[in-house]
Design a protein around this motif. Structure first.
Motif, PDB file in Angstrom:
ATOM      1  N   HIS A  11       4.224  12.547  -8.975  1.00  0.00           N
ATOM      2  CA  HIS A  11       3.797  12.543  -7.577  1.00  0.00           C
ATOM      3  C   HIS A  11       4.803  11.778  -6.730  1.00  0.00           C
ATOM      4  CE1 HIS A  11      -0.132  14.168  -8.735  1.00  0.00           C
ATOM      5  NE2 HIS A  11      -0.166  13.260  -9.704  1.00  0.00           N
ATOM      6  N   ARG A  12       4.721  12.033  -5.435  1.00  0.00           N
ATOM      7  CA  ARG A  12       5.553  11.332  -4.467  1.00  0.00           C
ATOM      8  C   ARG A  12       4.647  10.514  -3.546  1.00  0.00           C
ATOM      9  NH1 ARG A  12      10.701  12.827  -4.979  1.00  0.00           N
ATOM     10  NH2 ARG A  12      11.224  11.494  -3.192  1.00  0.00           N
ATOM     11  N   PHE A  13       5.146   9.353  -3.158  1.00  0.00           N
ATOM     12  CA  PHE A  13       4.362   8.442  -2.339  1.00  0.00           C
ATOM     13  C   PHE A  13       5.192   7.977  -1.152  1.00  0.00           C
ATOM     14  CE2 PHE A  13       2.473   8.280  -6.504  1.00  0.00           C
ATOM     15  CZ  PHE A  13       1.113   8.158  -6.268  1.00  0.00           C
ATOM     16  N   VAL A  14       4.485   7.613  -0.084  1.00  0.00           N
ATOM     17  CA  VAL A  14       5.116   6.997   1.076  1.00  0.00           C
ATOM     18  C   VAL A  14       4.630   5.557   1.162  1.00  0.00           C
ATOM     19  CG1 VAL A  14       3.287   7.814   2.639  1.00  0.00           C
ATOM     20  CG2 VAL A  14       5.507   7.152   3.556  1.00  0.00           C
ATOM     21  N   VAL A  15       5.551   4.637   1.453  1.00  0.00           N
ATOM     22  CA  VAL A  15       5.229   3.217   1.547  1.00  0.00           C
ATOM     23  C   VAL A  15       4.709   2.937   2.949  1.00  0.00           C
ATOM     24  CG1 VAL A  15       6.107   0.869   1.348  1.00  0.00           C
ATOM     25  CG2 VAL A  15       6.995   2.673  -0.144  1.00  0.00           C
ATOM     26  N   LEU A  16       3.520   2.373   3.034  1.00  0.00           N
ATOM     27  CA  LEU A  16       2.890   2.084   4.318  1.00  0.00           C
ATOM     28  C   LEU A  16       3.280   0.690   4.798  1.00  0.00           C
ATOM     29  CD1 LEU A  16      -0.688   3.490   3.576  1.00  0.00           C
ATOM     30  CD2 LEU A  16       1.252   4.663   4.642  1.00  0.00           C
ATOM     31  N   TRP A  22       0.839  -1.198   0.000  1.00  0.00           N
ATOM     32  CA  TRP A  22       0.000   0.000   0.000  1.00  0.00           C
ATOM     33  C   TRP A  22       0.871   1.244   0.000  1.00  0.00           C
ATOM     34  CZ3 TRP A  22      -5.196   0.019  -0.630  1.00  0.00           C
ATOM     35  CH2 TRP A  22      -5.879  -1.191  -0.447  1.00  0.00           C
ATOM     36  N   LEU A  23       0.479   2.203  -0.835  1.00  0.00           N
ATOM     37  CA  LEU A  23       1.168   3.487  -0.927  1.00  0.00           C
ATOM     38  C   LEU A  23       0.169   4.608  -0.676  1.00  0.00           C
ATOM     39  CD1 LEU A  23       3.149   2.856  -4.251  1.00  0.00           C
ATOM     40  CD2 LEU A  23       3.903   2.335  -1.940  1.00  0.00           C
ATOM     41  N   LYS A  24       0.653   5.728  -0.153  1.00  0.00           N
ATOM     42  CA  LYS A  24      -0.185   6.918   0.045  1.00  0.00           C
ATOM     43  C   LYS A  24       0.492   8.102  -0.614  1.00  0.00           C
ATOM     44  CE  LYS A  24      -2.451   9.843   3.506  1.00  0.00           C
ATOM     45  NZ  LYS A  24      -1.996  11.116   2.935  1.00  0.00           N
ATOM     46  N   ARG A  25      -0.290   8.826  -1.413  1.00  0.00           N
ATOM     47  CA  ARG A  25       0.275   9.989  -2.106  1.00  0.00           C
ATOM     48  C   ARG A  25       0.565  11.095  -1.100  1.00  0.00           C
ATOM     49  NH1 ARG A  25      -3.109  12.701  -6.861  1.00  0.00           N
ATOM     50  NH2 ARG A  25      -4.267  13.549  -5.072  1.00  0.00           N
ATOM     51  N   VAL A  26       1.723  11.701  -1.237  1.00  0.00           N
ATOM     52  CA  VAL A  26       2.151  12.769  -0.350  1.00  0.00           C
ATOM     53  C   VAL A  26       1.947  14.100  -1.058  1.00  0.00           C
ATOM     54  CG1 VAL A  26       4.079  13.726   0.963  1.00  0.00           C
ATOM     55  CG2 VAL A  26       3.825  11.244   0.740  1.00  0.00           C
ATOM     56  N   GLU A  27       1.166  14.967  -0.446  1.00  0.00           N
ATOM     57  CA  GLU A  27       0.962  16.296  -1.010  1.00  0.00           C
ATOM     58  C   GLU A  27       2.212  17.150  -0.810  1.00  0.00           C
ATOM     59  OE1 GLU A  27      -1.568  16.647  -2.799  1.00  0.00           O
ATOM     60  OE2 GLU A  27      -2.668  14.872  -2.139  1.00  0.00           O
ATOM     61  N   SER A  28       2.293  18.242  -1.543  1.00  0.00           N
ATOM     62  CA  SER A  28       3.507  19.071  -1.515  1.00  0.00           C
ATOM     63  C   SER A  28       3.779  19.635  -0.130  1.00  0.00           C
ATOM     64  CB  SER A  28       3.380  20.216  -2.531  1.00  0.00           C
ATOM     65  OG  SER A  28       2.218  20.991  -2.254  1.00  0.00           O
ATOM     66  N   ALA A  57      -6.419  11.705   5.235  1.00  0.00           N
ATOM     67  CA  ALA A  57      -7.176  11.829   3.992  1.00  0.00           C
ATOM     68  C   ALA A  57      -6.221  11.917   2.802  1.00  0.00           C
ATOM     69  CB  ALA A  57      -8.078  13.062   4.051  1.00  0.00           C
ATOM     70  N   GLY A  58      -6.681  11.429   1.662  1.00  0.00           N
ATOM     71  CA  GLY A  58      -5.872  11.499   0.457  1.00  0.00           C
ATOM     72  C   GLY A  58      -6.048  10.266  -0.414  1.00  0.00           C
ATOM     73  N   MET A  59      -5.122  10.103  -1.346  1.00  0.00           N
ATOM     74  CA  MET A  59      -5.189   8.999  -2.295  1.00  0.00           C
ATOM     75  C   MET A  59      -4.305   7.849  -1.832  1.00  0.00           C
ATOM     76  SD  MET A  59      -4.469   8.947  -6.408  1.00  0.00           S
ATOM     77  CE  MET A  59      -2.690   9.000  -6.296  1.00  0.00           C
ATOM     78  N   TYR A  60      -4.882   6.634  -1.849  1.00  0.00           N
ATOM     79  CA  TYR A  60      -4.170   5.415  -1.491  1.00  0.00           C
ATOM     80  C   TYR A  60      -4.093   4.512  -2.714  1.00  0.00           C
ATOM     81  CZ  TYR A  60      -4.576   6.699   3.438  1.00  0.00           C
ATOM     82  OH  TYR A  60      -4.473   7.355   4.645  1.00  0.00           O
ATOM     83  N   ILE A  61      -2.981   3.782  -2.846  1.00  0.00           N
ATOM     84  CA  ILE A  61      -2.759   2.890  -3.991  1.00  0.00           C
ATOM     85  C   ILE A  61      -2.453   1.493  -3.471  1.00  0.00           C
ATOM     86  CG2 ILE A  61      -1.174   2.326  -5.859  1.00  0.00           C
ATOM     87  CD1 ILE A  61      -0.962   5.216  -6.525  1.00  0.00           C
ATOM     88  N   CYS A  62      -3.143   0.496  -4.044  1.00  0.00           N
ATOM     89  CA  CYS A  62      -2.826  -0.909  -3.791  1.00  0.00           C
ATOM     90  C   CYS A  62      -1.955  -1.400  -4.948  1.00  0.00           C
ATOM     91  CB  CYS A  62      -4.099  -1.737  -3.676  1.00  0.00           C
ATOM     92  SG  CYS A  62      -3.770  -3.516  -3.614  1.00  0.00           S
ATOM     93  N   LEU A  63      -0.765  -1.891  -4.623  1.00  0.00           N
ATOM     94  CA  LEU A  63       0.187  -2.348  -5.626  1.00  0.00           C
ATOM     95  C   LEU A  63       0.400  -3.847  -5.454  1.00  0.00           C
ATOM     96  CD1 LEU A  63       2.325  -1.607  -7.839  1.00  0.00           C
ATOM     97  CD2 LEU A  63       3.958  -1.391  -5.972  1.00  0.00           C
ATOM     98  N   GLY A  64       0.048  -4.631  -6.487  1.00  0.00           N
ATOM     99  CA  GLY A  64       0.293  -6.067  -6.498  1.00  0.00           C
ATOM    100  C   GLY A  64       1.417  -6.386  -7.464  1.00  0.00           C
TER     101      GLY A  64
END
Length: 468
Positions: free
Chosen positions: A264-269, A243-249, A296-303
């Motif tokens: 965009h930049r993401f943080v690994v959860l 899971w990743l979460k987009r990091v705002e500026s 709050a924000g955008m989350y990404i599931c990466l398989g």
């Protein structure tokens, strides 16, 4: 190589950004916490009290969603105890000395000595991998084992050589022809037992994972509430779900490490456990507790697997906090000062203030009105219609000295205009022979006297001389 009964550590020095997920396998089986003697460390795998069955191929696989690397080990266990030097002939000789009754008492039916390692009887492996089927057993006399595939006995070359290897059937570099039912038959003169494994070799499709279903989906949660995202992935081999979460500026300073994907930049959860489902898919959940605005924000599931990766995004909305802010309340019990000090300080301040106020009031006693102060002078004027200058001066001084006030003489409290008016009145009563005169200046000479009485009282008065 490791000696039987010793401890060994297999290192896995792998680094990556973001930090990779480390997974260990032995002969294609995932090593987990249920393997009591095995412990996965941050930089390796530790095996305690090595057993003969620990012989095999160990793979350390490191994956971080953008790639993976493997480190392979082949572990050989050496038995120096010499316990295997006793040949079958010696055992037969010992048994030949026993009578028929004694032999019957010694017979023990075969039984599987490691049933926990035999629970998984249906095994699916991709092409090119390996599998180990265990049927370790004991009994008296020592039982024999025969391996069959689809009820056909396997040759010694297919099974392997050595007393330890015959209890484990190793199948390497699997091909579709290896699929089938494998049965081990263990028997001695006391009885026979068997176990059957079903092996299915899956053709590699050389395809990346596929995210099935509609998850993850956009979610709304109350402030302080709990919610979760789900991700379902279908893959030929067990994938890595991250899971990743987009990091705002304006949030980049909050995170020590981020990765850049596109613009965009993401943080690994932190990654949770991946569950295998009966339909061949894999499921992972991301749990969010005590939701805050920054969640709050955008989350990404990466398989991801060795063939590639797929991802899907969803948004989390956190409703604003509707509770009013609670002002901190400081109770007396939370104070660091004892209650006598808390009560004594204000009481002391009030006592000191009251004492000063009382002293100030005592020092500001009111004087008699000007008419009373002028009365002695009027009496003097009535006794003598016209007094010389010295007599008037003496009368003024006597009037001043006759005051019994312990603090201040009445004349000292008169202003300049009152004094001039009094002097004009005295001059007018003195007669017409001496014209009235007004002297613009007053010269004062003040003497202070203090008397101490026997009873302890202290009396203080002043002599004030006025000269015109």
């Amino acid at each position: 190589m490791a000696r039987l009964g010793s401890d060994i550590k297999l290192p896995c020095p792998v680094e990556g950004d973001p930090p990779p997920l480390i997974m260990w396998t032995k002969d294609g089986r995932n090593i987990h916490s249920g393997w009591i003697r095995f412990r996965i460390l941050r930089m390796g795998l530790k095996i305690k009290e090595v057993e003969a069955d620990d012989t095999g191929t160990y793979i350390c696989k490191a994956t971080n969603g953008f790639g993976s690397v493997n480190i392979n080990y082949t572990l050989i266990v050496i038995d120096d105890s010499g316990s295997d030097k006793t040949g079958p002939g010696a055992a037969d000789g010992a048994e030949s000395n026993l009578g028929t009754d004694g032999l019957a008492e010694k017979l023990v039916r075969p039984r599987f000595s490691q049933p926990a390692k035999m629970r998984k009887r249906v095994i699916a492996r991709p092409v090119g991998s390996s599998v180990r089927l265990k049927c370790t057993a004991n009994g008296n006399p020592r039982p024999d084992i025969v391996w069959l595939k689809d009820d056909r006995p396997l040759t010694e070359q297919e099974v392997g050589e050595g007393r330890q290897k015959k209890w484990t059937l190793s199948l390497k570099n699997l091909t579709p022809e290896h699929s089938g039912k494998y049965t081990c038959r263990v028997s001695n003169r006391a009885g026979e037992i068997n176990a059957t494994y079903k092996v299915e070799v899956i053709q590699r499709t050389n395809s990346k994972p596929i995210l099935t279903g509609t998850h993850p989906v956009n979610t709304t949660v109350d402030y302080g509430g709990t919610t979760s995202f789900q991700c379902k992935v279908r893959s030929d081999v067990k994938p890595v779900i991250q899971w990743l979460k987009r990091v705002e500026s304006h949030e980049e300073s909050r995170y020590n490490s981020t990765i850049e994907v596109g613009d965009h930049r993401f943080v690994v959860l932190p990654m949770g456990e991946v569950w295998s489902r009966p339909d061949g898919s894999y499921l992972n959940k991301l749990l969010i507790t005590r939701a805050k605005e920054e969640d709050a924000g955008m989350y990404i599931c990466l398989g991801a697997n060795t063939m590639g990766y797929s991802f899907r995004s969803a948004f989390l909305t956190v409703l604003p906090d509707t509770k009013p802010p609670i002002m901190p309340m400081f109770s007396p019990t939370s104070s660091s000062l004892p209650w006598p000090v808390i009560i004594g300080i204000p009481a002391g301040i009030v006592f000191i203030f009251g004492t000063v106020l009382l002293w100030f009031c005592q020092s500001r006693k009111h004087c008699p009105p000007p008419s009373a102060a002028a009365a002695p002078a009027q009496v003097l004027q009535q006794g003598s219609h016209r007094l010389p200058y010295r007599e008037r001066e003496r009368g003024c001084v006597a009037a001043s000295s006759s005051s019994s006030s312990p603090e201040k003489d009445c004349m000292s409290s008169m202003n300049y205009e009152e004094y001039l008016a009094q002097q004009q009145l005295l001059l007018a009563q003195g007669g017409t022979t001496l014209p009235p005169k007004i002297y613009p200046k007053i010269y004062t000479d003040i003497h202070t006297h203090t008397h101490s009485h026997v009873d302890g009282k202290v009396h203080q008065h002043q002599h004030i001389h006025f000269q015109c």
